[in-house]
Design an enzyme around this catalytic site. Structure first.
Site, PDB file in Angstrom:
ATOM      1  N   PHE A  31      -6.328  -8.876  -0.688  1.00 54.48           N
ATOM      2  CA  PHE A  31      -6.058  -7.450  -0.476  1.00 54.48           C
ATOM      3  C   PHE A  31      -5.673  -7.223   0.994  1.00 54.48           C
ATOM      4  CE2 PHE A  31      -7.557  -3.024   0.056  1.00 54.48           C
ATOM      5  CZ  PHE A  31      -6.941  -2.440  -1.033  1.00 54.48           C
ATOM      6  N   ASP A  71     -15.935 -10.707  -0.628  1.00 56.45           N
ATOM      7  CA  ASP A  71     -15.576  -9.319  -0.893  1.00 56.45           C
ATOM      8  C   ASP A  71     -15.738  -9.096  -2.401  1.00 56.45           C
ATOM      9  OD1 ASP A  71     -14.357  -6.871  -1.396  1.00 56.45           O
ATOM     10  OD2 ASP A  71     -12.959  -7.089   0.268  1.00 56.45           O
ATOM     11  N   TYR A 107     -16.583   2.841  -4.869  1.00 57.34           N
ATOM     12  CA  TYR A 107     -15.797   3.862  -5.579  1.00 57.34           C
ATOM     13  C   TYR A 107     -14.968   3.296  -6.725  1.00 57.34           C
ATOM     14  CZ  TYR A 107     -12.446   2.332  -1.983  1.00 57.34           C
ATOM     15  OH  TYR A 107     -11.667   1.585  -1.143  1.00 57.34           O
ATOM     16  N   LYS A 108     -15.035   1.982  -6.942  1.00 51.79           N
ATOM     17  CA  LYS A 108     -14.295   1.371  -8.061  1.00 51.79           C
ATOM     18  C   LYS A 108     -15.205   1.369  -9.293  1.00 51.79           C
ATOM     19  CE  LYS A 108     -11.171  -0.886  -4.912  1.00 51.79           C
ATOM     20  NZ  LYS A 108     -10.894  -2.018  -4.034  1.00 51.79           N
ATOM     21  N   ARG A 116      -1.088  -2.551 -13.122  1.00 50.35           N
ATOM     22  CA  ARG A 116      -2.465  -3.029 -13.312  1.00 50.35           C
ATOM     23  C   ARG A 116      -3.129  -2.129 -14.341  1.00 50.35           C
ATOM     24  NH1 ARG A 116      -5.940  -3.842  -7.898  1.00 50.35           N
ATOM     25  NH2 ARG A 116      -5.624  -1.610  -7.916  1.00 50.35           N
TER      26      ARG A 116
END
Ligand SMILES: *Cc1c(COP(=O)(O)O)cnc(C)c1O
Length: 406
Positions: A127, A204, A229-230, A378
């Protein structure tokens, strides 16, 4: 022959987790939310929790709140997160900052442990923020970056890490689940390979926490960070978390020394001394307000258990791959995620050059997927808030829009 709609309906009927879907805030105009891997939905009780916090805690307790629980909240919420989602004993997890900032602190702390080691091994396709943070650390400290390649539909392997890590390696920094391909990297094996070379690991967990069981203590992980928040449904900008293994903690020094991570913050002392525990990774005042929503999702995950969540996640992603094989492949779509269930996280990435131009039409139809340039759609499948019928309806829209264009 059964239609995909019939099959989706049958899967929903058999799904033991289907009743929990009603715990999330319903939005009638959204036909298919396929982006829970970027921003999870709020639970239906979250608006009341937030209103209650503002009224009864902030509003009524005012500054007294700091003495009545807010001060401990980063570690208290961290302990809950550790118990429910990370496989971490208490005292090793703190909540605050963003993932980017905590990654910076974790990698700097790992680097500082042994100044004779100067190399950082990482995934070339990780990322962007992870790569940018490492580039900044390299510029600042003189550390040397060692990128590892990975296939478009796969991830970094423990064999690669074993080959790359050596006496100069300070730290191996990787994502557990790759943000684009969803490939799962074997945390236990990679951590062991890094340790074999005398290096630290920083994981991560942004794309794995809340989507599958983790066992950070058992896997002997040194440090880890991730976002809430995912799959933890903490809301936009909810604070991140950092895990640091208890026996390492006394030796870990992070670079942003602030009063909130200091021993006895309210003594307003002359010199900085870090808190004895994981709180030392805080710097300034953490967002207590933004820490509230994640408690609702943690409560739900505690009730359901991550083993059941993972089982549904595998079924959901497999359903997408079945429709890919049956219809999408013939339209020129390519699968950019692993086929093996055991190696795939909770999203499926499909590549096609027409996807970008389809996004406005999909949004008008109430279908909200995620898009990663140049051509990756995605399909994010947050297991507790997503039904098979919803995925099916979303893929119907993708197939129809694609047929107009190819
Ligand atoms: C989502 C995500 C982040 C987010 O970082 P922020 O600092 O919260 O913006 C970082 N790393 C990975 C791998 C992610 O998937």
């Amino acid at each position: 022959m059964t239609t995909t709609g019939e099959r989706a309906a049958a899967l929903d009927r058999e799904d033991p987790l289907m009743p929990f879907r009603s715990r999330f805030l319903a939005v009638p105009e959204v036909l298919a939310y396929l982006d829970g891997n970027s921003l999870g939905r709020p639970l239906d009780r979250t608006p009341d929790r937030m209103a209650g916090f503002v009224r009864d805690q902030w509003g009524a307790r005012l500054i007294r709140g700091w003495d009545e629980g807010w001060m401990e909240a980063p570690v208290r919420v961290g302990d809950e997160l550790g118990r429910i989602a990370l496989g971490a004993a208490p005292g090793q997890v703190v909540v605050g900052d963003s993932t980017s900032v905590l990654l910076y602190k974790a990698v700097r702390a790992a680097l500082a442990l042994d100044r004779g080691r100067t190399e950082i091994v990482f995934a070339a396709a990780d990322f962007p923020t992870d790569r940018f943070v490492l580039q900044g650390i390299a510029a600042e400290t003189g550390a040397v970056l060692v990128p590892l390649p990975a296939p478009h539909d796969g991830g970094v392997t423990s064999e690669q890490v074993a080959a790359a890590a050596g006496p100069r390696t300070a730290v191996v920094v990787l994502s557990h689940i790759a943000y684009r391909s969803a490939a799962i990297t074997d945390v236990r094996a990679v951590t062991a390979a890094a340790h074999e070379a005398g290096a630290m690991v920083v994981w991560d967990l942004s794309h794995s926490v809340g989507a599958l069981p983790l066992a950070l203590d058992a896997w002997r992980v040194d440090l880890a960070v991730g976002c809430t928040y995912k799959y933890l449904n903490g809301g936009p900008g909810s604070p991140a978390f950092l895990y640091a293994r208890a026996d390492l903690l006394p030796r870990l020094e992070q670079p942003i020394q602030g009063w909130m991570g200091a021993d006895r913050p309210f003594e307003m002392g002359e010199r900085y001394a870090p808190d004895a525990g994981v709180r030392r990774f805080l710097s300034g005042t953490p967002s207590i307000v933004a820490m509230q929503p994640v408690l609702d999702m943690l409560g739900l995950l505690d009730e359901v258990g991550l083993t059941a969540v993972r089982a549904k996640s595998e079924q959901l992603t497999r359903f997408v791959i079945e429709r890919f094989d049956a219809e999408l492949a013939a339209l020129g779509v390519r699968l950019a995620s692993p086929r093996d269930d055991r190696l795939r996280g909770s999203h499926v990435t499909l590549d096609h050059p027409a996807f970008e131009s389809m996004l406005p039409a999909l949004h008008r139809r109430g279908v909200i997927p995620d898009f990663r340039r140049p051509d990756g759609l995605r399909i994010g499948l947050s297991p507790l808030s997503t039904s098979f019928a919803e995925v099916d309806a979303g893929l119907d829209a993708v197939v129809e829009e694609l047929r107009f264009r190819v």
